[in-house]
Every structure is written in C-alpha cells, then in structure tokens.
Design a protein around this motif. Structure first.
Motif, PDB file in Angstrom:
ATOM      1  N   MET A   1      43.582  50.145  36.271  1.00 24.02           N
ATOM      2  CA  MET A   1      42.121  49.895  36.734  1.00 24.02           C
ATOM      3  C   MET A   1      41.198  50.788  36.186  1.00 24.02           C
ATOM      4  O   MET A   1      41.615  52.252  36.341  1.00 24.02           O
ATOM      5  CB  MET A   1      41.913  49.703  38.127  1.00 24.02           C
ATOM      6  CG  MET A   1      40.787  49.136  38.943  1.00 24.02           C
ATOM      7  SD  MET A   1      40.326  47.504  38.345  1.00 24.02           S
ATOM      8  CE  MET A   1      41.465  46.581  39.384  1.00 24.02           C
ATOM      9  N   ARG A   2      39.994  50.550  35.835  1.00 21.90           N
ATOM     10  CA  ARG A   2      39.110  51.605  35.227  1.00 21.90           C
ATOM     11  C   ARG A   2      37.870  51.449  36.033  1.00 21.90           C
ATOM     12  O   ARG A   2      37.690  50.205  36.845  1.00 21.90           O
ATOM     13  CB  ARG A   2      38.748  51.328  33.767  1.00 21.90           C
ATOM     14  CG  ARG A   2      39.857  51.476  32.714  1.00 21.90           C
ATOM     15  CD  ARG A   2      40.303  52.762  32.409  1.00 21.90           C
ATOM     16  NE  ARG A   2      39.072  53.510  31.593  1.00 21.90           N
ATOM     17  CZ  ARG A   2      39.321  54.825  31.377  1.00 21.90           C
ATOM     18  NH1 ARG A   2      40.114  55.672  31.824  1.00 21.90           N
ATOM     19  NH2 ARG A   2      38.055  55.377  30.935  1.00 21.90           N
ATOM     20  N   TYR A   3      37.121  52.457  36.038  1.00 26.69           N
ATOM     21  CA  TYR A   3      35.771  52.563  37.041  1.00 26.69           C
ATOM     22  C   TYR A   3      34.664  52.967  36.199  1.00 26.69           C
ATOM     23  O   TYR A   3      34.762  53.932  35.247  1.00 26.69           O
ATOM     24  CB  TYR A   3      36.039  53.517  38.064  1.00 26.69           C
ATOM     25  CG  TYR A   3      37.023  53.174  39.026  1.00 26.69           C
ATOM     26  CD1 TYR A   3      37.236  52.130  39.866  1.00 26.69           C
ATOM     27  CD2 TYR A   3      38.398  53.801  38.805  1.00 26.69           C
ATOM     28  CE1 TYR A   3      38.091  51.766  40.696  1.00 26.69           C
ATOM     29  CE2 TYR A   3      39.492  53.109  39.399  1.00 26.69           C
ATOM     30  CZ  TYR A   3      39.431  52.483  40.398  1.00 26.69           C
ATOM     31  OH  TYR A   3      40.593  51.913  41.432  1.00 26.69           O
ATOM     32  N   PHE A  14      29.575  51.899  41.593  1.00 33.89           N
ATOM     33  CA  PHE A  14      30.611  52.043  41.033  1.00 33.89           C
ATOM     34  C   PHE A  14      31.409  50.583  40.803  1.00 33.89           C
ATOM     35  O   PHE A  14      31.175  50.085  41.593  1.00 33.89           O
ATOM     36  CB  PHE A  14      31.754  52.895  42.089  1.00 33.89           C
ATOM     37  CG  PHE A  14      31.256  54.208  42.133  1.00 33.89           C
ATOM     38  CD1 PHE A  14      31.679  55.382  41.276  1.00 33.89           C
ATOM     39  CD2 PHE A  14      30.567  54.544  43.425  1.00 33.89           C
ATOM     40  CE1 PHE A  14      31.324  56.683  41.381  1.00 33.89           C
ATOM     41  CE2 PHE A  14      30.269  55.962  43.564  1.00 33.89           C
ATOM     42  CZ  PHE A  14      30.467  56.907  42.585  1.00 33.89           C
ATOM     43  N   VAL A  15      31.720  50.349  39.621  1.00 40.42           N
ATOM     44  CA  VAL A  15      32.219  49.258  39.181  1.00 40.42           C
ATOM     45  C   VAL A  15      33.688  49.284  38.650  1.00 40.42           C
ATOM     46  O   VAL A  15      34.131  49.814  37.811  1.00 40.42           O
ATOM     47  CB  VAL A  15      31.460  48.290  38.192  1.00 40.42           C
ATOM     48  CG1 VAL A  15      32.023  47.078  37.808  1.00 40.42           C
ATOM     49  CG2 VAL A  15      30.056  48.256  38.763  1.00 40.42           C
ATOM     50  N   ALA A  16      34.458  48.432  39.371  1.00 39.27           N
ATOM     51  CA  ALA A  16      35.852  48.381  39.045  1.00 39.27           C
ATOM     52  C   ALA A  16      36.402  47.054  38.289  1.00 39.27           C
ATOM     53  O   ALA A  16      36.083  46.001  38.399  1.00 39.27           O
ATOM     54  CB  ALA A  16      36.844  48.556  40.392  1.00 39.27           C
ATOM     55  N   LEU A  17      37.029  47.622  37.045  1.00 39.16           N
ATOM     56  CA  LEU A  17      37.763  46.563  36.273  1.00 39.16           C
ATOM     57  C   LEU A  17      38.744  46.717  35.649  1.00 39.16           C
ATOM     58  O   LEU A  17      39.152  48.019  35.373  1.00 39.16           O
ATOM     59  CB  LEU A  17      36.694  46.324  34.984  1.00 39.16           C
ATOM     60  CG  LEU A  17      35.339  45.420  35.195  1.00 39.16           C
ATOM     61  CD1 LEU A  17      34.321  45.630  33.881  1.00 39.16           C
ATOM     62  CD2 LEU A  17      35.717  43.954  35.246  1.00 39.16           C
ATOM     63  N   TYR A  23      35.703  47.797  28.228  1.00 38.55           N
ATOM     64  CA  TYR A  23      35.011  47.877  26.846  1.00 38.55           C
ATOM     65  C   TYR A  23      34.043  46.638  26.789  1.00 38.55           C
ATOM     66  O   TYR A  23      32.967  47.053  26.208  1.00 38.55           O
ATOM     67  CB  TYR A  23      36.059  47.878  25.806  1.00 38.55           C
ATOM     68  CG  TYR A  23      35.261  47.716  24.221  1.00 38.55           C
ATOM     69  CD1 TYR A  23      34.799  49.048  23.839  1.00 38.55           C
ATOM     70  CD2 TYR A  23      35.046  46.611  23.736  1.00 38.55           C
ATOM     71  CE1 TYR A  23      34.225  48.858  22.587  1.00 38.55           C
ATOM     72  CE2 TYR A  23      34.357  46.605  22.554  1.00 38.55           C
ATOM     73  CZ  TYR A  23      33.806  47.746  21.976  1.00 38.55           C
ATOM     74  OH  TYR A  23      33.216  47.715  20.907  1.00 38.55           O
ATOM     75  N   GLN A  24      34.430  45.656  27.356  1.00 38.75           N
ATOM     76  CA  GLN A  24      33.518  44.380  27.048  1.00 38.75           C
ATOM     77  C   GLN A  24      32.119  44.575  27.991  1.00 38.75           C
ATOM     78  O   GLN A  24      31.198  44.340  27.523  1.00 38.75           O
ATOM     79  CB  GLN A  24      34.307  43.084  27.504  1.00 38.75           C
ATOM     80  CG  GLN A  24      35.301  42.776  26.711  1.00 38.75           C
ATOM     81  CD  GLN A  24      35.984  41.482  26.969  1.00 38.75           C
ATOM     82  OE1 GLN A  24      36.928  41.496  27.504  1.00 38.75           O
ATOM     83  NE2 GLN A  24      35.308  40.301  26.753  1.00 38.75           N
ATOM     84  N   LEU A  25      32.514  45.180  29.162  1.00 40.91           N
ATOM     85  CA  LEU A  25      31.343  45.263  30.066  1.00 40.91           C
ATOM     86  C   LEU A  25      30.384  46.431  29.401  1.00 40.91           C
ATOM     87  O   LEU A  25      29.233  46.163  29.750  1.00 40.91           O
ATOM     88  CB  LEU A  25      31.750  45.623  31.518  1.00 40.91           C
ATOM     89  CG  LEU A  25      30.576  45.840  32.348  1.00 40.91           C
ATOM     90  CD1 LEU A  25      29.658  45.063  32.505  1.00 40.91           C
ATOM     91  CD2 LEU A  25      31.162  46.453  33.839  1.00 40.91           C
TER      92      LEU A  25
END
Length: 111
Positions: A1-3, A14-17, A23-25
């Motif tokens: 997971m990246r933040y 803070f957004v978690a993906l 990269y897309q976001l």
C-alpha cells in the motif's frame, strides 16, 4: 500500500492506494492541474497539491484519517461531473477519472 499526502483547500488529506495504482492517481492529478485553467466556467473545482508519496504512514492525530483511493477518486469524479461546462471538452477529463475509478472498483470486488 502507498499513501499520498494532499493539501486541498488548506486541509491535509491522506489517500491510500495499492502501489500499482498510485502512479495513475498522481498522473491524473497532474493532468487535471494542467487542464483546469482551460475550463471556461467561473466555479472551477478545487484541486489538491500533491505534497508527498510514501510507503508507510502512521497517523497519530485523531483529526486526520486515511481515505481509501476509491473514495477519493469517486469524490473527484462527482466534483467534475456536476460542472456545467459548455466550451471545453470536459468529457475527456471525466473519462480519465472514471477509468481509474472503474479499476479501483474492480480491485475492491476482487478482494
């Protein structure tokens, strides 16, 4: 997971993906920043400033929370979908937002 740490209207978000979607976001947000000034309507949506991307995050403040990526992208899509733009081809921006949204929805269903 990246933040992703975002500053949006003087508020930290803070957004978690998953790492493969971060990269897309970030690319989407850069594109929106580039294109938002081309909108002809006066009430343009506020866009966040990307402050940082990280692989580990521990939020200690009770006033901050971590948003799921799908929740954030859905909010972003709703802000752009309600715009009454007549001159700029807003559909291309919405298509990019919705493409990432669909990928994240599929990911959630797979889990």
């Amino acid at each position: 997971m990246r933040y992703l740490l975002l500053n949006e209207q003087d508020t930290l978000r803070f957004v978690a993906l998953p790492e493969s979607y971060m990269y897309q976001l970030v690319a989407l947000l850069k594109r929106l920043h580039k294109e938002v000034d081309k909108l002809t309507i006066a009430d343009r949506p506020a866009l966040p400033v990307v402050l940082a991307e990280m692989s580990q995050l521990e939020v200690v403040s009770p006033t901050c929370r971590i948003e799921e990526g799908l929740e954030y992208v859905t909010d972003l899509e709703q802000r752009f979908a309600k715009l009454k733009e007549e001159n700029y081809p807003l559909i291309s921006l919405l298509t990019e937002i919705r493409a990432l949204q669909a990928q994240l929805e599929f990911l959630r269903e797979e889990e």
